[in-house]
Scaffold this active site. Structure first.
Site, mmCIF file in Angstrom:
data_model
loop_
_atom_site.group_PDB
_atom_site.id
_atom_site.type_symbol
_atom_site.label_atom_id
_atom_site.label_comp_id
_atom_site.label_asym_id
_atom_site.label_seq_id
_atom_site.Cartn_x
_atom_site.Cartn_y
_atom_site.Cartn_z
ATOM 1 N N GLY A 79 18.563 28.236 -28.271
ATOM 2 C CA GLY A 79 17.973 26.891 -28.242
ATOM 3 C C GLY A 79 18.973 25.817 -28.639
ATOM 4 N N ARG A 143 19.294 32.020 -22.931
ATOM 5 C CA ARG A 143 19.046 33.084 -23.894
ATOM 6 C C ARG A 143 19.426 34.476 -23.376
ATOM 7 N NH1 ARG A 143 16.758 31.329 -28.406
ATOM 8 N NH2 ARG A 143 15.375 29.533 -28.357
ATOM 9 N N LYS A 200 24.760 28.196 -35.436
ATOM 10 C CA LYS A 200 23.874 27.160 -34.888
ATOM 11 C C LYS A 200 22.432 27.610 -34.983
ATOM 12 C CE LYS A 200 21.796 27.957 -31.654
ATOM 13 N NZ LYS A 200 20.915 28.357 -30.543
ATOM 14 N N THR A 201 21.550 26.816 -35.401
ATOM 15 C CA THR A 201 20.104 26.953 -35.211
ATOM 16 C C THR A 201 19.384 25.977 -36.133
ATOM 17 O OG1 THR A 201 18.120 28.323 -35.258
ATOM 18 C CG2 THR A 201 19.807 28.974 -36.810
ATOM 19 N N ASP A 203 16.601 26.438 -37.187
ATOM 20 C CA ASP A 203 15.716 27.215 -38.053
ATOM 21 C C ASP A 203 16.254 27.387 -39.479
ATOM 22 O OD1 ASP A 203 14.422 27.455 -35.672
ATOM 23 O OD2 ASP A 203 14.867 29.579 -35.379
#
Ligand code: FBP
Length: 551
Positions: A79, A143, A200-201, A203
């Site tokens: 993402g 993805r 990276k994220t 979340d």
């Protein structure tokens, strides 16, 4: 140049500050850190080359060296997260400083671009319009997981074709697991391409002692907190709505916790606490209803409740249900029959027929659309697609039923007008905050330097992130130090361990200390939009959880 708003144009001019250690790149040399890692014995068989490498590398300044040009590839994976473009501008600028004959190519639309050799050459003029801009649109993302031997061979073919010295994978936990597997594979094949990961994220679940935070988390939490602050103002002004806001973040509740610390809503569910206390859906419904009743007693029929998107995975009866559904869908013959079912109803009946009685009851008690959302296909890494499950609506339904019951018993006298909201995708591609712009730019430099020193199977690390940029320290962490064995698609696989909210750590403790007063007294805070101009404590603020963890 594609169209840019006035603010976007202003952001093109922003010059990220560089840590002092990056001021003379040609003097940069990595030295092994003192940390040892305990490597699971099974990893030695899966990663025979990477296990021998030092656990950490620290950038030091030594004698200036003349460096050969490098060919480097870069790919976005998973993402989007704000700041990704600055990883590439940083990587490009560092490579050019190290040797202007170096070449950077970008693989398009995620790891599939490596497999299919779909790429663009990234030169100064092509990266300029993306400085400090949100999104991943310079290359696109995807993805696809590199997992079959054909895919590994295709990746090697691409790496050899471009004579790549290094490949930078900008991704989350699953993508960095892929980076480690690819690094090991290239070594086994004597392919000279080294592989470096970048954390990276949005979340925030890709972190460890060495990886202080993933990029994108700061911008996403600031974007959601702006919206939460606004809704709190609406709530206390109109005094008629309960906003149930689902916050993106997959399994971990870091984003919800960060937003709560920034905005002080009346209630925030934390998945990790729910798992720890083994709270059922009925108990959570009762907790929310208790708050609504108590607030109604003092004339408050409004409020704001934050729900982490992955919360459902932590509620014991759902955890078991999801486990059963995952193993059911990972069984090829079951999955084929399931997919062949003609209607949603048939799909549900087929799945229910294979579940244990308790899981069948749990599923059957849900609204039918939520039952189907739980049965959706898993992502390529085997994860439930929690962003597609309307948990905020699920809680609204269960709370509505409970309040109706209490009203009939004379225990609730208020009016309940709920509004469901989901804060998700809008936080992934916003203009990156100064923190993410500078962090990502430095990460790009770190990746260039790691490739220059032929390191492979490392994730870039930057330490001291809660301190001024000049004091940031650059390093690399062996990806194996972040890994564990997990069941995916029904098989044990090495994966990067998702870092969940630590209930004993300072950020949760701080929240725990304050939340009771937020419940009744409305200590709402409006952080407003991300600030790019003005005093540094506004423009360069760092995530609350980072401040608390590292202070
Ligand atoms: P990454 O882990 O790839 O960074 O993605 C994070 C995330 O935004 C989660 O918060 C969310 O659950 C998921 O992606 C949504 O995925 P998709 O973009 O496939 O809908």
């Amino acid at each position: 140049m594609e169209s840019r708003s006035l603010l976007q144009k202003q952001r093109l001019e922003f010059k990220p500050e560089l840590p002092s250690i990056l001021e003379n790149l040609k003097k940069g040399t990595f030295k092994p850190g003192s940390k040892q890692i305990n490597i699971n014995d099974q990893f030695r068989t899966i990663f025979p080359h990477l296990t021998g490498n030092p656990a950490t590398l620290n950038l030091c300044s030594e004698n200036e060296q003349n460096l050969l040009p490098k060919n480097v590839g870069v790919v976005f994976s998973g993402g989007p997260a704000a700041g990704g473009h600055n990883v590439i501008t940083g990587l490009h600028d560092a490579l050019m400083k190290l040797n202007p004959q170096s070449k950077l190519i970008g693989f398009c639309n995620g790891p599939k671009g490596i497999i299919d050799n779909v790429y663009v050459e990234l030169i100064k003029s092509s990266i300029e319009p993306y400085r400090n801009q949100g999104g991943f649109d310079m290359l696109g993302t995807g993805r696809t997981k590199i997992e079959t031997s054909e895919q590994f061979q295709a990746a090697e073919k691409t790496a050899r074709l471009h004579k790549l010295d290094g490949l930078v994978i900008v991704g989350g936990d699953d993508s960095n697991t892929n980076a480690a597997l690819l690094a090991e594979y290239f070594k086994t094949q004597n392919c000279p391409t080294t592989v470096i990961g970048v954390p990276k994220t949005i979340d925030g679940d890709l972190k460890s002692e060495e990886v202080e935070i993933s990029f994108g988390f700061d911008s996403a939490s600031k974007t959601y907190s702006e919206g939460i602050g606004n809704l709190q103002q609406d709530s206390i002004s109109a005094k008629k709505y309960y906003f149930f806001i689902k916050i993106m973040g997959r399994s971990a509740s870091h984003l919800a916790l960060e937003c709560a610390l920034k905005t002080h809503p009346n209630m925030t569910l934390i998945g990790e606490e729910i798992a720890d206390k083994k709270l059922t859906l009925a108990e959570l419904t009762a907790q929310i209803s208790d708050m609504i009743c108590k607030r109604a007693d003092i004339g408050k029929d409004y409020g704001v409740i934050l729900i982490p998107e992955g919360v459902i995975e932590f509620i014991p009866e759902f955890k078991q249900l999801i486990k059963e559904l995952n193993s059911l869908l990972s069984d090829k013959s079951h999955a084929e029959k399931y997919l062949a079912a003609a209607s949603d109803k048939e799909k549900l009946d087929f799945a229910k027929g294979l579940l244990s009685q308790s899981s069948k009851n749990c599923l059957a008690a849900l609204p039918e659309d939520i039952q189907l959302q739980l049965l959706l296909d898993r992502d390529p890494h085997g994860n439930v697609q929690v962003s597609k499950i309307d948990t905020e609506r699920l809680f609204i339904e269960t709370v509505k039923r409970e309040l109706k019951k209490r009203k009939n018993e004379g225990l609730y006298k208020g009016t309940f007008s709920p509004q469901p909201l989901f804060f998700g995708y809008e936080g992934r591609s916003c203009l990156p905050s100064n923190f993410d712009s500078q962090y990502c730019y430095a990460l790009g430099y770190a990746a260039a330097l790691l490739i220059n020193s032929s390191a492979t199977g490392y994730i870039c690390t930057i330490a001291n992130l809660s301190k001024p940029v000049k004091e940031w320290k650059i390093g690399g962490c062996n990806l194996l130090a972040l890994m564990t064995l997990e069941t995916r698609h029904g098989k044990e696989k090495p994966v990067i361990k998702k870092a969940l909210v630590e209930l004993k750590a300072k950020p949760f403790k701080e929240f725990q200390l304050k939340r009771d007063s937020w419940m009744m007294e409305d200590h709402y805070q409006s952080p407003g939009p991300i600030q790019f101009f003005g005093p540094k404590d506004l423009t360069d603020s760092v995530p609350e959880i980072l401040k608390l963890e590292r202070s």
